[in-house]
Design a protein around this motif. Structure first.
Motif, mmCIF file in Angstrom:
data_model
loop_
_atom_site.group_PDB
_atom_site.id
_atom_site.type_symbol
_atom_site.label_atom_id
_atom_site.label_comp_id
_atom_site.label_asym_id
_atom_site.label_seq_id
_atom_site.Cartn_x
_atom_site.Cartn_y
_atom_site.Cartn_z
ATOM 1 N N ARG A 5 52.912 40.492 43.395
ATOM 2 C CA ARG A 5 51.640 40.244 44.071
ATOM 3 C C ARG A 5 50.490 40.938 43.344
ATOM 4 N NH1 ARG A 5 54.239 42.011 49.827
ATOM 5 N NH2 ARG A 5 53.975 44.029 48.872
ATOM 6 N N ILE A 6 49.329 40.334 43.426
ATOM 7 C CA ILE A 6 48.117 40.962 42.910
ATOM 8 C C ILE A 6 47.442 41.646 44.086
ATOM 9 C CG2 ILE A 6 45.922 40.646 41.734
ATOM 10 C CD1 ILE A 6 47.117 37.948 40.682
ATOM 11 N N CYS A 7 47.289 42.961 43.985
ATOM 12 C CA CYS A 7 46.731 43.734 45.092
ATOM 13 C C CYS A 7 45.268 44.075 44.809
ATOM 14 C CB CYS A 7 47.532 45.014 45.309
ATOM 15 S SG CYS A 7 46.945 45.962 46.729
ATOM 16 N N TRP A 8 44.424 43.822 45.816
ATOM 17 C CA TRP A 8 42.997 44.096 45.724
ATOM 18 C C TRP A 8 42.562 45.202 46.674
ATOM 19 C CZ3 TRP A 8 40.189 42.267 41.847
ATOM 20 C CH2 TRP A 8 40.703 41.174 41.129
ATOM 21 N N CYS A 9 43.517 46.041 47.135
ATOM 22 C CA CYS A 9 43.106 47.158 47.988
ATOM 23 C C CYS A 9 42.242 48.104 47.152
ATOM 24 C CB CYS A 9 44.318 47.883 48.584
ATOM 25 S SG CYS A 9 45.198 48.971 47.440
ATOM 26 N N ARG A 10 41.464 48.919 47.800
ATOM 27 C CA ARG A 10 40.570 49.818 47.064
ATOM 28 C C ARG A 10 41.338 50.827 46.224
ATOM 29 N NH1 ARG A 10 36.900 49.167 44.853
ATOM 30 N NH2 ARG A 10 35.836 51.129 45.216
ATOM 31 N N MET A 39 51.094 35.777 45.030
ATOM 32 C CA MET A 39 50.212 36.036 46.157
ATOM 33 C C MET A 39 49.130 37.050 45.765
ATOM 34 S SD MET A 39 51.454 37.880 49.732
ATOM 35 C CE MET A 39 52.581 36.564 50.160
ATOM 36 N N ASN A 40 47.932 36.879 46.319
ATOM 37 C CA ASN A 40 46.886 37.892 46.268
ATOM 38 C C ASN A 40 46.881 38.574 47.622
ATOM 39 O OD1 ASN A 40 45.072 37.857 43.783
ATOM 40 N ND2 ASN A 40 45.184 35.675 44.247
ATOM 41 N N TRP A 92 45.268 41.941 50.149
ATOM 42 C CA TRP A 92 44.060 42.731 50.380
ATOM 43 C C TRP A 92 42.828 42.010 49.809
ATOM 44 C CZ3 TRP A 92 43.605 46.574 53.763
ATOM 45 C CH2 TRP A 92 44.783 47.162 54.221
ATOM 46 N N VAL A 93 42.831 40.681 49.947
ATOM 47 C CA VAL A 93 41.721 39.861 49.445
ATOM 48 C C VAL A 93 40.401 40.251 50.101
ATOM 49 C CG1 VAL A 93 40.852 37.486 49.300
ATOM 50 C CG2 VAL A 93 43.247 37.968 48.805
ATOM 51 N N ALA A 94 40.444 40.742 51.331
ATOM 52 C CA ALA A 94 39.223 41.166 52.026
ATOM 53 C C ALA A 94 38.506 42.280 51.274
ATOM 54 C CB ALA A 94 39.555 41.615 53.444
ATOM 55 N N SER A 95 39.221 43.034 50.434
ATOM 56 C CA SER A 95 38.632 44.137 49.671
ATOM 57 C C SER A 95 38.241 43.733 48.248
ATOM 58 C CB SER A 95 39.634 45.292 49.571
ATOM 59 O OG SER A 95 40.020 45.738 50.838
ATOM 60 N N ALA A 96 38.561 42.523 47.836
ATOM 61 C CA ALA A 96 38.267 42.094 46.466
ATOM 62 C C ALA A 96 36.760 42.016 46.238
ATOM 63 C CB ALA A 96 38.904 40.732 46.189
ATOM 64 N N PRO A 97 36.285 42.454 45.073
ATOM 65 C CA PRO A 97 34.858 42.327 44.766
ATOM 66 C C PRO A 97 34.475 40.860 44.579
ATOM 67 C CG PRO A 97 36.044 43.195 42.869
ATOM 68 C CD PRO A 97 37.031 43.092 43.995
ATOM 69 N N GLY A 98 33.200 40.575 44.720
ATOM 70 C CA GLY A 98 32.712 39.206 44.589
ATOM 71 C C GLY A 98 33.024 38.574 43.247
ATOM 72 N N TRP A 99 33.179 39.362 42.197
ATOM 73 C CA TRP A 99 33.445 38.836 40.857
ATOM 74 C C TRP A 99 34.932 38.637 40.570
ATOM 75 C CZ3 TRP A 99 36.603 42.400 38.857
ATOM 76 C CH2 TRP A 99 36.407 43.737 39.191
ATOM 77 N N CYS A 134 38.458 37.249 39.973
ATOM 78 C CA CYS A 134 38.972 35.930 39.603
ATOM 79 C C CYS A 134 40.286 35.712 40.351
ATOM 80 C CB CYS A 134 39.198 35.839 38.100
ATOM 81 S SG CYS A 134 37.698 36.029 37.136
ATOM 82 N N LEU A 135 40.225 35.038 41.480
ATOM 83 C CA LEU A 135 41.401 34.796 42.309
ATOM 84 C C LEU A 135 41.939 33.409 42.024
ATOM 85 C CD1 LEU A 135 40.032 36.225 45.679
ATOM 86 C CD2 LEU A 135 41.518 37.370 44.040
ATOM 87 N N ASP A 136 43.158 33.339 41.561
ATOM 88 C CA ASP A 136 43.811 32.076 41.243
ATOM 89 C C ASP A 136 43.929 31.254 42.530
ATOM 90 O OD1 ASP A 136 45.636 30.000 40.697
ATOM 91 O OD2 ASP A 136 46.820 31.257 39.351
ATOM 92 N N PRO A 137 43.303 30.087 42.585
ATOM 93 C CA PRO A 137 43.331 29.286 43.821
ATOM 94 C C PRO A 137 44.712 28.723 44.153
ATOM 95 C CG PRO A 137 42.245 28.062 42.074
ATOM 96 C CD PRO A 137 42.520 29.440 41.536
ATOM 97 N N THR A 138 45.653 28.769 43.206
ATOM 98 C CA THR A 138 46.997 28.259 43.476
ATOM 99 C C THR A 138 47.899 29.306 44.140
ATOM 100 O OG1 THR A 138 47.920 28.875 41.313
ATOM 101 C CG2 THR A 138 46.836 26.713 41.483
ATOM 102 N N LEU A 139 47.429 30.548 44.215
ATOM 103 C CA LEU A 139 48.226 31.611 44.821
ATOM 104 C C LEU A 139 47.865 31.784 46.294
ATOM 105 C CD1 LEU A 139 48.104 34.400 42.085
ATOM 106 C CD2 LEU A 139 49.774 32.575 42.370
#
Length: 137
Positions: free
Chosen positions: A25-30, A109-110, A112-119, A121-126
């Motif tokens: 998984r790609i984690c976007w937590c702080r 899977m991505n 902690w998407v709620a914490s991802a910065p606006g820039w 690059c989130l793969d739309p297929t995940l």
């Protein structure tokens, strides 16, 4: 399974995965953003499937999920390698960037998407999960 091995930047710590990861998984937590300056690709493995050689240093803190998380890193070069959660000792997190062949895995899977910065690059297929998903069984 293809044997997967990895190491820290200086090579003082090496590891082997004895089984396929339960999740990638790609984690976007702080916390992961602080560690990687970006999202971090993490493998979720059974503790008994991770064999580590070399000494590790640790840092423990309470994560956004509310769990106490211990992060393990090489004391020589500082490479962050593993994580473990106090409430789930049967699992470990392995930083995929430390694999000798990081292309041998593909995140599904991505988190902690709620914490991802606006820039980001989130793969739309995940699959996207806003916060912490349930652990794989």
């Amino acid at each position: 399974m293809t044997e997967r091995t990895g190491r820290c930047l200086c090579g003082a710590v090496s590891f082997k995965l004895a089984a396929e990861p339960l999740a990638a998984r790609i984690c976007w937590c702080r916390d992961c953003q602080h560690l990687a300056a970006n999202g971090s690709v993490n493998l979720f493995v059974r503790t008994e499937d991770l064999v580590v050689s070399g000494s590790l240093s640790e840092y423990t803190k309470k994560a956004d999920s509310g769990d106490e998380v211990t992060r393990q890193f090489c004391p020589s070069c500082g490479s962050h390698l593993f994580g473990k959660v106090a409430t789930r000792p049967q699992f470990r997190v392995v930083r995929a960037g430390n694999l000798d062949d990081p292309s041998s895995i593909k995140p599904h899977m991505n988190i902690w998407v709620a914490s991802a910065p606006g820039w980001a690059c989130l793969d739309p297929t995940l699959e996207r999960v806003e916060h912490q998903p349930q652990p794989p069984k």
